[in-house]
Write a protein that holds these residues in place. Sequence first.
Motif, PDB file in Angstrom:
ATOM      1  N   SER A 194       0.826  -1.211   0.000  1.00  0.00           N
ATOM      2  CA  SER A 194       0.000   0.000   0.000  1.00  0.00           C
ATOM      3  C   SER A 194       0.857   1.256   0.000  1.00  0.00           C
ATOM      4  CB  SER A 194      -0.923   0.007   1.223  1.00  0.00           C
ATOM      5  OG  SER A 194      -0.164  -0.013   2.420  1.00  0.00           O
ATOM      6  N   ASN A 195       2.153   1.095   0.295  1.00  0.00           N
ATOM      7  CA  ASN A 195       3.042   2.247   0.320  1.00  0.00           C
ATOM      8  C   ASN A 195       3.856   2.395  -0.955  1.00  0.00           C
ATOM      9  OD1 ASN A 195       2.379   3.162   2.954  1.00  0.00           O
ATOM     10  ND2 ASN A 195       3.583   1.494   3.825  1.00  0.00           N
ATOM     11  N   VAL A 196       3.401   1.758  -2.026  1.00  0.00           N
ATOM     12  CA  VAL A 196       4.082   1.887  -3.304  1.00  0.00           C
ATOM     13  C   VAL A 196       4.151   3.350  -3.719  1.00  0.00           C
ATOM     14  CG1 VAL A 196       3.894   1.412  -5.771  1.00  0.00           C
ATOM     15  CG2 VAL A 196       3.567  -0.432  -4.127  1.00  0.00           C
ATOM     16  N   ALA A 197       3.065   4.128  -3.484  1.00  0.00           N
ATOM     17  CA  ALA A 197       3.033   5.539  -3.870  1.00  0.00           C
ATOM     18  C   ALA A 197       4.103   6.335  -3.128  1.00  0.00           C
ATOM     19  CB  ALA A 197       1.650   6.131  -3.599  1.00  0.00           C
ATOM     20  N   LEU A 198       4.299   6.058  -1.838  1.00  0.00           N
ATOM     21  CA  LEU A 198       5.325   6.760  -1.069  1.00  0.00           C
ATOM     22  C   LEU A 198       6.717   6.443  -1.609  1.00  0.00           C
ATOM     23  CD1 LEU A 198       6.404   8.417   1.319  1.00  0.00           C
ATOM     24  CD2 LEU A 198       6.215   6.347   2.724  1.00  0.00           C
ATOM     25  N   THR A 199       6.966   5.173  -1.879  1.00  0.00           N
ATOM     26  CA  THR A 199       8.270   4.782  -2.406  1.00  0.00           C
ATOM     27  C   THR A 199       8.498   5.382  -3.785  1.00  0.00           C
ATOM     28  OG1 THR A 199       8.040   2.705  -1.213  1.00  0.00           O
ATOM     29  CG2 THR A 199       9.786   2.827  -2.847  1.00  0.00           C
ATOM     30  N   ASP A 200       7.455   5.420  -4.613  1.00  0.00           N
ATOM     31  CA  ASP A 200       7.583   6.047  -5.930  1.00  0.00           C
ATOM     32  C   ASP A 200       7.900   7.538  -5.790  1.00  0.00           C
ATOM     33  OD1 ASP A 200       7.270   3.838  -7.529  1.00  0.00           O
ATOM     34  OD2 ASP A 200       5.104   4.061  -7.721  1.00  0.00           O
TER      35      ASP A 200
ATOM     36  N   VAL B 186       1.477   7.117 -10.907  1.00  0.00           N
ATOM     37  CA  VAL B 186       0.103   7.448 -11.304  1.00  0.00           C
ATOM     38  C   VAL B 186      -0.673   6.210 -11.728  1.00  0.00           C
ATOM     39  CG1 VAL B 186       0.743   9.785 -11.975  1.00  0.00           C
ATOM     40  CG2 VAL B 186       0.758   7.970 -13.703  1.00  0.00           C
ATOM     41  N   ASP B 187      -0.040   5.053 -11.570  1.00  0.00           N
ATOM     42  CA  ASP B 187      -0.721   3.768 -11.729  1.00  0.00           C
ATOM     43  C   ASP B 187      -1.248   3.553 -13.140  1.00  0.00           C
ATOM     44  OD1 ASP B 187      -1.310   1.338 -10.465  1.00  0.00           O
ATOM     45  OD2 ASP B 187      -3.412   1.909 -10.197  1.00  0.00           O
ATOM     46  N   ILE B 188      -0.411   3.836 -14.151  1.00  0.00           N
ATOM     47  CA  ILE B 188      -0.822   3.523 -15.519  1.00  0.00           C
ATOM     48  C   ILE B 188      -0.827   1.998 -15.679  1.00  0.00           C
ATOM     49  CG2 ILE B 188       0.195   5.673 -16.364  1.00  0.00           C
ATOM     50  CD1 ILE B 188       2.383   3.964 -17.689  1.00  0.00           C
ATOM     51  N   PRO B 189      -1.577   1.466 -16.632  1.00  0.00           N
ATOM     52  CA  PRO B 189      -1.631   0.006 -16.817  1.00  0.00           C
ATOM     53  C   PRO B 189      -0.236  -0.595 -16.964  1.00  0.00           C
ATOM     54  CG  PRO B 189      -3.328   1.056 -18.137  1.00  0.00           C
ATOM     55  CD  PRO B 189      -2.488   2.165 -17.575  1.00  0.00           C
TER      56      PRO B 189
ATOM     57  N   SER C  23      19.273   8.456 -14.690  1.00  0.00           N
ATOM     58  CA  SER C  23      18.409   8.823 -13.570  1.00  0.00           C
ATOM     59  C   SER C  23      17.212   9.641 -14.026  1.00  0.00           C
ATOM     60  CB  SER C  23      19.217   9.593 -12.526  1.00  0.00           C
ATOM     61  OG  SER C  23      20.275   8.789 -12.054  1.00  0.00           O
ATOM     62  N   ALA C  24      17.397  10.447 -15.066  1.00  0.00           N
ATOM     63  CA  ALA C  24      16.253  11.171 -15.621  1.00  0.00           C
ATOM     64  C   ALA C  24      15.210  10.174 -16.133  1.00  0.00           C
ATOM     65  CB  ALA C  24      16.711  12.091 -16.747  1.00  0.00           C
ATOM     66  N   GLY C  25      15.693   9.129 -16.804  1.00  0.00           N
ATOM     67  CA  GLY C  25      14.781   8.092 -17.272  1.00  0.00           C
ATOM     68  C   GLY C  25      14.087   7.392 -16.115  1.00  0.00           C
ATOM     69  N   ALA C  26      14.854   7.085 -15.064  1.00  0.00           N
ATOM     70  CA  ALA C  26      14.269   6.414 -13.902  1.00  0.00           C
ATOM     71  C   ALA C  26      13.246   7.309 -13.210  1.00  0.00           C
ATOM     72  CB  ALA C  26      15.372   6.020 -12.923  1.00  0.00           C
ATOM     73  N   ALA C  27      13.550   8.612 -13.117  1.00  0.00           N
ATOM     74  CA  ALA C  27      12.610   9.543 -12.480  1.00  0.00           C
ATOM     75  C   ALA C  27      11.285   9.576 -13.236  1.00  0.00           C
ATOM     76  CB  ALA C  27      13.224  10.939 -12.421  1.00  0.00           C
ATOM     77  N   ILE C  28      11.376   9.606 -14.566  1.00  0.00           N
ATOM     78  CA  ILE C  28      10.152   9.617 -15.375  1.00  0.00           C
ATOM     79  C   ILE C  28       9.385   8.316 -15.196  1.00  0.00           C
ATOM     80  CG2 ILE C  28       9.243   9.695 -17.730  1.00  0.00           C
ATOM     81  CD1 ILE C  28      11.712  11.415 -18.456  1.00  0.00           C
ATOM     82  N   SER C  29      10.112   7.185 -15.209  1.00  0.00           N
ATOM     83  CA  SER C  29       9.436   5.892 -15.116  1.00  0.00           C
ATOM     84  C   SER C  29       8.789   5.692 -13.750  1.00  0.00           C
ATOM     85  CB  SER C  29      10.412   4.750 -15.408  1.00  0.00           C
ATOM     86  OG  SER C  29      11.412   4.648 -14.419  1.00  0.00           O
ATOM     87  N   PHE C  30       9.455   6.129 -12.675  1.00  0.00           N
ATOM     88  CA  PHE C  30       8.839   6.023 -11.353  1.00  0.00           C
ATOM     89  C   PHE C  30       7.655   6.979 -11.229  1.00  0.00           C
ATOM     90  CE2 PHE C  30      12.761   3.862  -9.922  1.00  0.00           C
ATOM     91  CZ  PHE C  30      12.186   2.830  -9.207  1.00  0.00           C
ATOM     92  N   GLY C  31       7.736   8.126 -11.915  1.00  0.00           N
ATOM     93  CA  GLY C  31       6.601   9.042 -11.928  1.00  0.00           C
ATOM     94  C   GLY C  31       5.402   8.435 -12.628  1.00  0.00           C
ATOM     95  N   LEU C  32       5.657   7.768 -13.752  1.00  0.00           N
ATOM     96  CA  LEU C  32       4.572   7.087 -14.461  1.00  0.00           C
ATOM     97  C   LEU C  32       3.992   5.958 -13.621  1.00  0.00           C
ATOM     98  CD1 LEU C  32       6.112   6.863 -18.052  1.00  0.00           C
ATOM     99  CD2 LEU C  32       4.276   8.370 -17.297  1.00  0.00           C
ATOM    100  N   ASP C  33       4.875   5.244 -12.922  1.00  0.00           N
ATOM    101  CA  ASP C  33       4.421   4.144 -12.085  1.00  0.00           C
ATOM    102  C   ASP C  33       3.569   4.661 -10.928  1.00  0.00           C
ATOM    103  OD1 ASP C  33       4.737   1.190 -11.547  1.00  0.00           O
ATOM    104  OD2 ASP C  33       5.461   1.970  -9.638  1.00  0.00           O
TER     105      ASP C  33
END
Length: 465
Positions: free
Chosen positions: A45-51, A394-397, A382-392
């Motif tokens: 349930s804390n996936v959002a915090l870690t992201d 917002v819970d995209i499919p 890291s820019a790529g990782a930041a974007i990917s964690f940001g997308l993750d």
Amino acid sequence: MPSSSFVRRYNSPLVQVILLGLVCLCCPGMFNALSGLGAGGSMSSNVALTDAANGALYGCFAIVGFFAGSFTNTVGVKTTLTIGSVGYAIYSAAFWVYDRKQVSGFVIAAGAILGCCAGVFWSAQGSIMMSYPEEKNKGKYVAIFWSLFNIGGILGSVIALALNLENEAGGVSTGTYTAFVVIMIVGIFFSLSLSPPSRVVRPNGTQVAVAKSAHWTHELKGVLLLWKEWRMVALIPAFLASNWFYAYQFRVNAVYFSASARALNDTMYWALQIIGSLSIGFLLDYQGLGRRARGLVGLGVLFVVLMAVWAGGFAFQLTFDNSYNNPLGWKDSGFGGPFVLYMMYGLSDALYQTYLYWLMGAMSNDPSLLARYAGFYKAMQSAGAAISFGLDAVDIPLRWECLVCWLLVFVSFPLIFLVANKVTETNMSVDEIAAAEGVDGSDISDKHSNSFVEVSEGKPQYNLA
């Protein structure tokens, strides 16, 4: 004398790269183990915090990374490594505090602190790993480093597995975080054991060039010139892709598996990283082929493996979605297939990143330039990782996350080929070759009729075919 023999061996590139690997085993290696457990090991349930923490981490990492090479060249690699390693202990401690006190703000702040520390840490690491070895050993030394680094991931995962073997809940135990913090502190002390670059002598008798501190305007100019170097610009998609998939892979581990299964997956993920790195590292140093040929053969192997793994990953992802809430245990039926796939994710990661480090190492032997290369690489990564964690966050499919990871890796290959196809047989100057072979520089020029090739900052290097 025995003591002088010990000093020479201690100051050799191999021992220094091993010590560097031990630092990374204890710090970023343990961080990888913590991240690989999914949601920093906390409840799903804390996936959002870690992201959010990872978004802050990789965002700061990306910004600092662009200038990290200049910081490393000014402060020195040893001091930079020590400063950078402190951030990992702070980050792990933040999860311990959250586990005990539920202080979410500290987790996000620790992510930002680690981003800044990691930016300079990996610049120093890249400078050492790519500039210390002889050219014929660069692939093997990257593989040795990568193996030690990922032993940290294995060790952390084994600790988590041992402490959570019977834990079928979503989160790991408090003792897991305590163990991680202690090991990271040990890594800080390992960083103090490194020798200064001025004392490092290669087996062929040549010394490592010492990066001299320059005025900040010169360093800034050096950073900006990287944007004019077509090879680094061409590698940007590869740099972005090289950590982009972590958010997706770690999310799958958090969503699809129980705590004990996640720890087992994590252990084998990092174990396969060792196999992958050693395999491609020795291939890239195979002396039966020229350096350019080795680079192209390695790239071909890389393409086949990664396309097969991501095709399998996408097929697996189509079997479940974000709402999956029946965590699979390692004793459950059907665990084998996803388990093998997760191991192959680790293998492909090691192949990809080891190749990119080797390719950058084939572009120069200058520690100061390689520090900038490493900083630029980690900044883009890291820019790529930041974007990917940001997308993750917002819970995209998840199927779309998987597809984006696959496409980004695919798109990077034609551009990597352009760079690999221009790899020269050496970046050594005539004087360096003469020193290594114990002959006069004029003899080298007579022996080889090839012309000089131009590299960054206008320094001519001899191109031996």
